[in-house]
Scaffold this active site. Structure first.
Site, PDB file in Angstrom:
ATOM      1  N   GLY A 247       7.302  -0.289  19.257  1.00 18.78           N
ATOM      2  CA  GLY A 247       7.935   0.426  20.364  1.00 18.78           C
ATOM      3  C   GLY A 247       8.574   1.705  19.889  1.00 18.78           C
TER       4      GLY A 247
ATOM      5  N   VAL B 296      14.996   1.082  20.752  1.00 16.73           N
ATOM      6  CA  VAL B 296      14.940  -0.384  20.763  1.00 16.73           C
ATOM      7  C   VAL B 296      14.808  -0.921  19.343  1.00 16.73           C
ATOM      8  CG1 VAL B 296      13.694  -2.389  21.645  1.00 16.73           C
ATOM      9  CG2 VAL B 296      13.959  -0.366  23.078  1.00 16.73           C
ATOM     10  N   GLY B 297      14.138  -0.178  18.466  1.00 17.87           N
ATOM     11  CA  GLY B 297      14.031  -0.598  17.076  1.00 17.87           C
ATOM     12  C   GLY B 297      15.390  -0.804  16.434  1.00 17.87           C
TER      13      GLY B 297
ATOM     14  N   GLU C  68       7.207  -0.808  14.027  1.00 21.33           N
ATOM     15  CA  GLU C  68       6.202   0.233  14.223  1.00 21.33           C
ATOM     16  C   GLU C  68       6.674   1.075  15.392  1.00 21.33           C
ATOM     17  OE1 GLU C  68       3.813   2.169  16.050  1.00 21.33           O
ATOM     18  OE2 GLU C  68       2.365   0.552  16.297  1.00 21.33           O
TER      19      GLU C  68
ATOM     20  N   CYS D 289       0.187   4.967  19.946  1.00 25.88           N
ATOM     21  CA  CYS D 289       1.244   5.317  19.004  1.00 25.88           C
ATOM     22  C   CYS D 289       0.794   6.330  17.960  1.00 25.88           C
ATOM     23  CB  CYS D 289       1.770   4.065  18.318  1.00 25.88           C
ATOM     24  SG  CYS D 289       0.511   3.140  17.411  1.00 25.88           S
TER      25      CYS D 289
END
Length: 306
Positions: free
Chosen positions: A60, A64-65, A82, A116
């Site tokens: 994501g 949020v990581g 990732e 991504c």
């Protein structure tokens, strides 16, 4: 699972049809004692992160990581992140621009740019940029026809929120091709922007959509400096016939992966580790690297007592 783990899978709520398909199909074909699917949004994710896991893998964004890392720290749980980012594509003045344009278009506009490792922006000198523009126009038409909205190969934006975010970036430069949109169908045409300033809105965050900005720099030295002055990308693409240019990008920049002459392809090679560095993530996976990521090599020593 291949590494011997039980799995709790949490699909993204931003793709509800895919999430529902996984929740329906995985229990049908896999052992439900080993695999569970949890659907939902922030509350469900928050509840999951409060549990103790042996490993957390998240794909994501960096916002949020960081939340995932903070939650994992409570249990000293290792994580693999990732996180994507703004992956540059450097186009050298010696490159065959028709070939470059075709490969950029194929890589950038796959899934309407919602991958991504899509080339986020093009970095090149002003003369090459001017010559690349018409080549990109031809490549878009060759790939999607004169009306991409009618192409069966062209995707739509995942939801209205991201559609609005993307259309808000269209004023960041001069439209070379595309620019059309239809909110009712979440359609945004494959778009190339020229005369884009380094601090333009489209350059401030990962685009994750079908907008390809062209940013100009005087030459190779400045291009390398441009990349190094920003967060480390998940991928870096170099289009050059010069061994020296390719070697300089390999030696003088840092990125999760480096592709010469073709975007996205390194993602498909199972013998290569895939992952980010810095803001684009940590850890890697694919092929045997996935087994290593989701395993623990326990040292065992035995000495006979007699």
């Amino acid at each position: 699972m291949a590494a011997g783990n039980a799995v709790v899978a949490k699909p993204s709520e931003l793709a509800p049809a895919t999430s529902a398909a996984l929740a329906r199909l995985l229990p049908r074909y896999l052992d439900t004692d080993a695999v569970a699917v949890v659907e939902g949004g922030v509350p469900e994710t928050t509840a999951l992160l409060a549990e103790r896991f042996d490993h957390i893998f998240y794909t994501g964004n960096g916002t949020v990581g960081r939340i995932v890392m903070r939650a994992a720290a409570e249990h000293l749980t290792p994580v693999t992140l990732e996180l994507g980012g703004k992956s540059p594509a450097f186009v050298d003045r010696d490159a065959d621009l028709d070939t470059v344009a075709a490969r950029l278009v194929a890589g950038k506009f796959l899934n309407a740019g919602q991958t991504c490792v899509a080339p986020d922006y093009v970095l090149t000198d002003p003369e090459t940029a001017a010559a690349l523009e018409p080549a990109l126009v031809r490549a878009v038409e060759a790939q999607y026809g004169t009306d991409p909205a009618r192409s069966t190969e062209y995707a739509r934006i995942v939801n209205e929120r991201h559609f609005d975010r993307l259309t808000g970036l269209l004023d960041s430069g001069r439209v070379v091709v595309g620019g059309g949109s239809d909110r009712s169908r979440k359609y945004l045409a494959p778009t190339v922007l020229a005369d884009v300033a380094p601090d333009a809105p489209v350059m401030r965050e990962e685009i994750f959509g079908p907008i390809l900005p062209i940013v100009t720099v005087p030459g190779l030295d400045e291009a390398i400096d441009f990349v190094n002055d920003r967060d480390k990308p998940l991928a870096l693409y170099v289009f050059s016939e010069s061994d020296g240019t390719r070697e300089r990008f390999a030696a003088e920049t840092s990125s999760g992966g480096l592709g010469h002459g073709l975007p996205l392809a390194h993602l498909t090679v199972s013998d290569l580790p895939f992952g980010g560095v810095g803001e684009s993530g940590m850890g890697n996976y694919h092929g045997r690297y996935s087994i290593e990521t989701f395993s623990h090599r326990k040292a065992v020593l035995k000495k006979p007592l007699s």
